[in-house]
Design an enzyme around this catalytic site. Structure first.
Site, PDB file in Angstrom:
ATOM      1  N   HIS A  58      -2.370  -3.460  16.951  1.00 44.71           N
ATOM      2  CA  HIS A  58      -3.271  -4.155  16.018  1.00 44.71           C
ATOM      3  C   HIS A  58      -4.703  -4.309  16.538  1.00 44.71           C
ATOM      4  O   HIS A  58      -5.576  -4.733  15.777  1.00 44.71           O
ATOM      5  CB  HIS A  58      -2.698  -5.543  15.674  1.00 44.71           C
ATOM      6  CG  HIS A  58      -1.497  -5.471  14.780  1.00 44.71           C
ATOM      7  ND1 HIS A  58      -0.219  -5.325  15.262  1.00 44.71           N
ATOM      8  CD2 HIS A  58      -1.388  -5.473  13.433  1.00 44.71           C
ATOM      9  CE1 HIS A  58       0.626  -5.261  14.241  1.00 44.71           C
ATOM     10  NE2 HIS A  58      -0.056  -5.351  13.125  1.00 44.71           N
TER      11      HIS A  58
ATOM     12  N   LYS B 109      -3.843  -2.001   5.770  1.00 43.99           N
ATOM     13  CA  LYS B 109      -4.759  -2.902   5.076  1.00 43.99           C
ATOM     14  C   LYS B 109      -5.723  -3.532   6.068  1.00 43.99           C
ATOM     15  O   LYS B 109      -6.909  -3.660   5.799  1.00 43.99           O
ATOM     16  CB  LYS B 109      -3.961  -4.019   4.379  1.00 43.99           C
ATOM     17  CG  LYS B 109      -3.322  -3.592   3.096  1.00 43.99           C
ATOM     18  CD  LYS B 109      -4.338  -3.345   1.995  1.00 43.99           C
ATOM     19  CE  LYS B 109      -4.781  -4.662   1.347  1.00 43.99           C
ATOM     20  NZ  LYS B 109      -5.633  -4.415   0.192  1.00 43.99           N
TER      21      LYS B 109
ATOM     22  N   HIS C 106       0.854  -1.189   0.000  1.00 47.44           N
ATOM     23  CA  HIS C 106       0.000   0.000   0.000  1.00 47.44           C
ATOM     24  C   HIS C 106       0.892   1.242   0.000  1.00 47.44           C
ATOM     25  O   HIS C 106       2.130   1.121  -0.017  1.00 47.44           O
ATOM     26  CB  HIS C 106      -1.001  -0.017   1.156  1.00 47.44           C
ATOM     27  CG  HIS C 106      -0.389  -0.099   2.529  1.00 47.44           C
ATOM     28  ND1 HIS C 106       0.546   0.786   2.983  1.00 47.44           N
ATOM     29  CD2 HIS C 106      -0.578  -0.976   3.558  1.00 47.44           C
ATOM     30  CE1 HIS C 106       0.893   0.496   4.215  1.00 47.44           C
ATOM     31  NE2 HIS C 106       0.237  -0.590   4.593  1.00 47.44           N
TER      32      HIS C 106
ATOM     33  N   HIS D 149       3.963   1.563   2.411  1.00 48.64           N
ATOM     34  CA  HIS D 149       5.199   0.877   2.011  1.00 48.64           C
ATOM     35  C   HIS D 149       5.906   1.672   0.914  1.00 48.64           C
ATOM     36  O   HIS D 149       7.125   1.847   0.926  1.00 48.64           O
ATOM     37  CB  HIS D 149       4.892  -0.524   1.470  1.00 48.64           C
ATOM     38  CG  HIS D 149       4.101  -1.383   2.407  1.00 48.64           C
ATOM     39  ND1 HIS D 149       2.886  -1.926   2.062  1.00 48.64           N
ATOM     40  CD2 HIS D 149       4.331  -1.781   3.670  1.00 48.64           C
ATOM     41  CE1 HIS D 149       2.412  -2.626   3.074  1.00 48.64           C
ATOM     42  NE2 HIS D 149       3.270  -2.550   4.077  1.00 48.64           N
TER      43      HIS D 149
ATOM     44  N   CYS E 147      -3.369  -6.404  21.453  1.00 49.84           N
ATOM     45  CA  CYS E 147      -2.188  -5.609  21.101  1.00 49.84           C
ATOM     46  C   CYS E 147      -2.613  -4.159  20.888  1.00 49.84           C
ATOM     47  O   CYS E 147      -3.591  -3.894  20.189  1.00 49.84           O
ATOM     48  CB  CYS E 147      -1.579  -6.169  19.823  1.00 49.84           C
ATOM     49  SG  CYS E 147      -0.356  -5.081  19.061  1.00 49.84           S
TER      50      CYS E 147
ATOM     51  N   LYS F 145      -3.581   5.613  11.281  1.00 50.45           N
ATOM     52  CA  LYS F 145      -2.482   5.038  10.523  1.00 50.45           C
ATOM     53  C   LYS F 145      -3.076   4.183   9.410  1.00 50.45           C
ATOM     54  O   LYS F 145      -3.913   3.322   9.662  1.00 50.45           O
ATOM     55  CB  LYS F 145      -1.617   4.160  11.420  1.00 50.45           C
ATOM     56  CG  LYS F 145      -0.474   3.536  10.650  1.00 50.45           C
ATOM     57  CD  LYS F 145       0.333   2.555  11.469  1.00 50.45           C
ATOM     58  CE  LYS F 145       1.436   1.958  10.597  1.00 50.45           C
ATOM     59  NZ  LYS F 145       1.799   0.603  10.940  1.00 50.45           N
TER      60      LYS F 145
ATOM     61  N   CYS G  93       2.056 -11.160  19.804  1.00 45.47           N
ATOM     62  CA  CYS G  93       1.180 -10.610  18.755  1.00 45.47           C
ATOM     63  C   CYS G  93       1.712 -11.075  17.406  1.00 45.47           C
ATOM     64  O   CYS G  93       2.847 -10.738  17.045  1.00 45.47           O
ATOM     65  CB  CYS G  93       1.150  -9.084  18.790  1.00 45.47           C
ATOM     66  SG  CYS G  93       0.293  -8.384  17.335  1.00 45.47           S
TER      67      CYS G  93
ATOM     68  N   CYS H 235       2.464  -8.128  14.949  1.00 45.53           N
ATOM     69  CA  CYS H 235       3.785  -7.498  15.161  1.00 45.53           C
ATOM     70  C   CYS H 235       4.919  -8.514  15.075  1.00 45.53           C
ATOM     71  O   CYS H 235       6.069  -8.129  14.991  1.00 45.53           O
ATOM     72  CB  CYS H 235       3.885  -6.878  16.555  1.00 45.53           C
ATOM     73  SG  CYS H 235       2.779  -5.530  16.900  1.00 45.53           S
TER      74      CYS H 235
HETATM   75  N1  MSP Z   1       8.985  -7.060   7.907  1.00 43.33           N
HETATM   76  C1  MSP Z   1       9.022  -5.991   8.846  1.00 43.33           C
HETATM   77  C2  MSP Z   1      10.287  -5.165   8.699  1.00 43.33           C
HETATM   78  C3  MSP Z   1      11.553  -5.938   8.827  1.00 43.33           C
HETATM   79  S1  MSP Z   1      12.954  -4.950   8.563  1.00 43.33           S
HETATM   80  C4  MSP Z   1      14.221  -5.897   8.990  1.00 43.33           C
HETATM   81  C5  MSP Z   1       7.803  -5.101   8.652  1.00 43.33           C
HETATM   82  N2  MSP Z   1       7.231  -5.154   7.441  1.00 43.33           N
HETATM   83  S2  MSP Z   1       5.930  -4.365   6.960  1.00 43.33           S
HETATM   84  O1  MSP Z   1       5.547  -4.952   5.702  1.00 43.33           O
HETATM   85  O2  MSP Z   1       4.950  -4.357   7.989  1.00 43.33           O
HETATM   86  O3  MSP Z   1       6.401  -2.932   6.578  1.00 43.33           O
HETATM   87  C6  MSP Z   1       6.780  -2.060   7.525  1.00 43.33           C
HETATM   88  C7  MSP Z   1       7.169  -0.719   6.933  1.00 43.33           C
HETATM   89  O4  MSP Z   1       6.229  -0.231   5.976  1.00 43.33           O
HETATM   90  C8  MSP Z   1       7.113   0.295   8.041  1.00 43.33           C
HETATM   91  O5  MSP Z   1       8.252   0.320   8.830  1.00 43.33           O
HETATM   92  C9  MSP Z   1       7.002   1.561   7.265  1.00 43.33           C
HETATM   93  O6  MSP Z   1       8.273   1.880   6.767  1.00 43.33           O
HETATM   94  C10 MSP Z   1       6.068   1.142   6.128  1.00 43.33           C
HETATM   95  N3  MSP Z   1       4.682   1.434   6.481  1.00 43.33           N
HETATM   96  C11 MSP Z   1       3.646   0.567   6.689  1.00 43.33           C
HETATM   97  N4  MSP Z   1       2.509   1.270   6.943  1.00 43.33           N
HETATM   98  C12 MSP Z   1       2.781   2.586   6.917  1.00 43.33           C
HETATM   99  C13 MSP Z   1       2.039   3.775   7.029  1.00 43.33           C
HETATM  100  N5  MSP Z   1       0.745   3.798   7.242  1.00 43.33           N
HETATM  101  N6  MSP Z   1       2.713   4.939   6.897  1.00 43.33           N
HETATM  102  C14 MSP Z   1       4.053   4.992   6.619  1.00 43.33           C
HETATM  103  N7  MSP Z   1       4.765   3.909   6.500  1.00 43.33           N
HETATM  104  C15 MSP Z   1       4.182   2.695   6.687  1.00 43.33           C
HETATM  105  O7  MSP Z   1       7.456  -4.393   9.560  1.00 43.33           O
END
Ligand code: MSP
Length: 528
Positions: A158, A308, A21, A24, A155, A305, A130, A133
């Site tokens: 979440h 999905k 999304h 990311h 959590c 925030k 969780c 997380c």
């Molecule tokens: N897999 C772990 C990270 C491991 S790093 C060694 C993880 N993945 S995640 O798919 O959940 O992606 C996390 C990252 O996506 C967040 O740290 C952030 O950089 C980005 N974001 C996810 N949702 C977000 C928002 N709503 N806003 C901004 N960034 C966001 O955690």
């Protein structure tokens, strides 16, 4: 000449349980802009991104979809995560998957070293976990459930019930590292950024650190613990190591020495893993800690925030299909102070698109090129004597270039863009006050007209270079239209730290027609 400085920058590796999304994509674009800037400054740059494929969350999603976790990960990487990079124009140097052999082998190597050196021991564990997380939750993030989860512990992030896990686990002696971590934050104040993130990390570590459970035995989707194959490595311990396994740790010491340490760009939700657990792991292994950990804010949709699981997720293509990848990149880098939360709205996106990209920058570029075509048969004229108004433009360009580079150095991407935009505003004002269309009517003003249009074209040259890390597609079009390539070479070869030096575009280059860089888009989302 000394060797170029090394600049190794990473994004988090993304869970493949779901599709990308705009949150990311936001992280990806920020890291990519920084990488492109440094690459164009001549630094020895490496941008790493990738996917996090092990753990219970992925296993459960795959099972629910009738696939093995490996099949599921392959499908999501191929159909979703690699295409994301194209959608938003990411120029990464590498893409690591935690199921890569180069990664798994060296996770085992790292773990075995820590085990041999006495940093790992076996223990019993019972705690609330969780799966969202992928973390045993600290007491501060456990709250009472409401609604359908009334009476359960959930959590805080979440809002889903926690699971009580009771297992024999291996533990990492993280508690040994609290003092060394505090010394690190103290002696290197820019190690964790921004300031608010640093303060949060320091107060967390000051409360003391518990040892960290680093293995699981109730499922087997992960890297096997080398001395006990009834356990797999905890998914975060595995995932963090991607930053070193991708650059040669354990297999190519020269490459590792060349790249490491990295600047990590992460969302603030996963700051603690990167600023506490990760440096402690590296210290235990006798390796250098990261250069920097930058925790950016969240994209908020409707005040929450974006995620999905809460159904506020927006796919990046929903934006790029209408506005294009450059507008996506520009909007998020400009509208949100990097490090702060920022609200996304379609209205704000459309307003900035039209005011700043279409009217501010795109229109400026089209007008200047069209006037060179009309008044000088498409050949950039030579400048005559410069007047004060022209010298002001030159100073604005020089200051913008210097200020933008300084801002990028401190990861303030929004400030860098604001600095560059002073050139857009200055040139628009300059053309309004110089009125080249009036000068063109008077033969006696021919030399002055040449100076004005040279000044405008050379200003566009500087803008193309300074904006290319953020809006690579449209600045490439502008570069071609300016006819700059034969004399100066490709846009990506222009040294960005030299962009503010006046007079690089030679007189006599031939401009070519420029379609609207950012066409107007009507309310239905179709280009007008
Ligand atoms: N897999 C772990 C990270 C491991 S790093 C060694 C993880 N993945 S995640 O798919 O959940 O992606 C996390 C990252 O996506 C967040 O740290 C952030 O950089 C980005 N974001 C996810 N949702 C977000 C928002 N709503 N806003 C901004 N960034 C966001 O955690």
């Amino acid at each position: 000449m000394s060797d170029p400085a090394s600049f190794y920058i990473t994004t988090p590796i993304f869970y493949v349980n779901d599709v990308p999304h705009i949150g990311h994509a936001y992280t990806e674009v920020a890291a990519d802009v920084l990488a492109r800037w440094h690459r164009q400054a001549g630094d020895d740059t490496w941008l790493l991104t990738g996917t996090d494929e092990h753990g219970q969350k992925i296993l459960r999603t795959a099972t629910a979809n009738g696939a093995t976790p490996q099949e599921w990960a392959d499908r999501l990487v191929e159909n979703e995560w690699l295409p994301l990079l194209k959608t938003i124009d990411i120029a990464n140097n590498d893409f690591i998957r935690t199921t890569d052999e180069r990664h798994e082998t060296n996770v085992q190597l790292f773990l075995q070293r820590l085990y041999d050196d006495g940093f790992i021991y076996a223990g019993e564990y019972e705690a609330l976990y969780c799966v969202g997380c992928e973390e045993f939750k600290p007491a501060s993030e456990i709250v009472d459930g409401t609604g359908e989860y009334e009476g359960q512990k959930v959590c805080a992030i979440h809002s889903k019930p926690l699971e009580l896990l009771q297992e024999k686990n291996y533990f990492f002696r993280m508690s040994d590292f609290a003092e060394r971590l505090l010394d690190l934050y103290e002696s290197r104040p820019d190690f964790v950024q921004p300031e608010a993130a640093r303060n949060e990390v320091i107060s967390f570590v000051r409360q003391g650190l518990a040892d960290l459970s680093i293995s699981r035995s109730s499922f087997d989707w992960g890297v096997k613990v080398p001395w006990d194959d009834t356990h797999v490595v905890y998914v975060w311990f595995d995932a963090l190591l991607n930053y070193i396994t991708a650059v040669g740790y354990g297999q190519d010491e020269d490459e590792f020495a060349r790249r490491w340490p990295a600047t990590h760009v992460v969302g603030k939700d996963i700051l603690r893993f990167h600023a506490v657990i990760w440096p402690a792991m590296l210290m235990a292994a006798g390796l250098e800690v990261p250069q920097k950990v930058f925790g950016h804010g969240w994209l908020l949709v409707g005040g929450e925030k974006m995620s999905k699981s809460k159904l506020t997720g927006i796919a990046p293509t929903q934006i790029t299909d209408t506005f294009g990848s450059d507008a996506f990149r520009y909007y998020f880098m400009r509208a949100i102070s990097f490090g702060q939360d920022g609200s996304f709205s379609w209205e704000d996106l459309a307003a900035r698109y039209h005011a700043e990209l279409a009217n501010g920058f795109g229109n400026l570029a089209s007008r200047v090129i069209a006037m060179v075509a009309r008044y000088f048969d498409g050949i950039v004229p030579a400048a005559g004597d410069y007047e004060e108004a022209d010298l002001v433009v030159q100073r604005v360009v020089a200051d913008a270039a210097a200020n933008a580079d300084a801002a990028i150095g401190s990861l303030a991407i929004h400030d860098a863009l604001a600095a560059v935009w002073t050139v857009v505003d200055e040139l628009n004002g300059y053309i309004t006050t110089q009125e080249p269309w009036v000068l063109a009517k008077d033969d006696a003003q021919r030399a002055r007209l040449g100076t004005v249009l040279y000044t405008a074209a050379e200003g566009l040259r500087a803008l193309a270079v300074l904006l290319s890390p953020v809006i690579p597609a449209s600045t490439t079009k502008l570069w071609t239209a300016l006819g700059a390539e034969p004399a100066l070479g490709g846009l990506s070869e222009q040294p960005i730290r030299d962009a503010g030096r006046w007079g690089q575009l030679p007189a006599g280059t031939a401009v070519t027609g420029l379609e609207a860089l950012f066409p107007r888009i009507d309310a239905t989302g179709t280009p007008a």
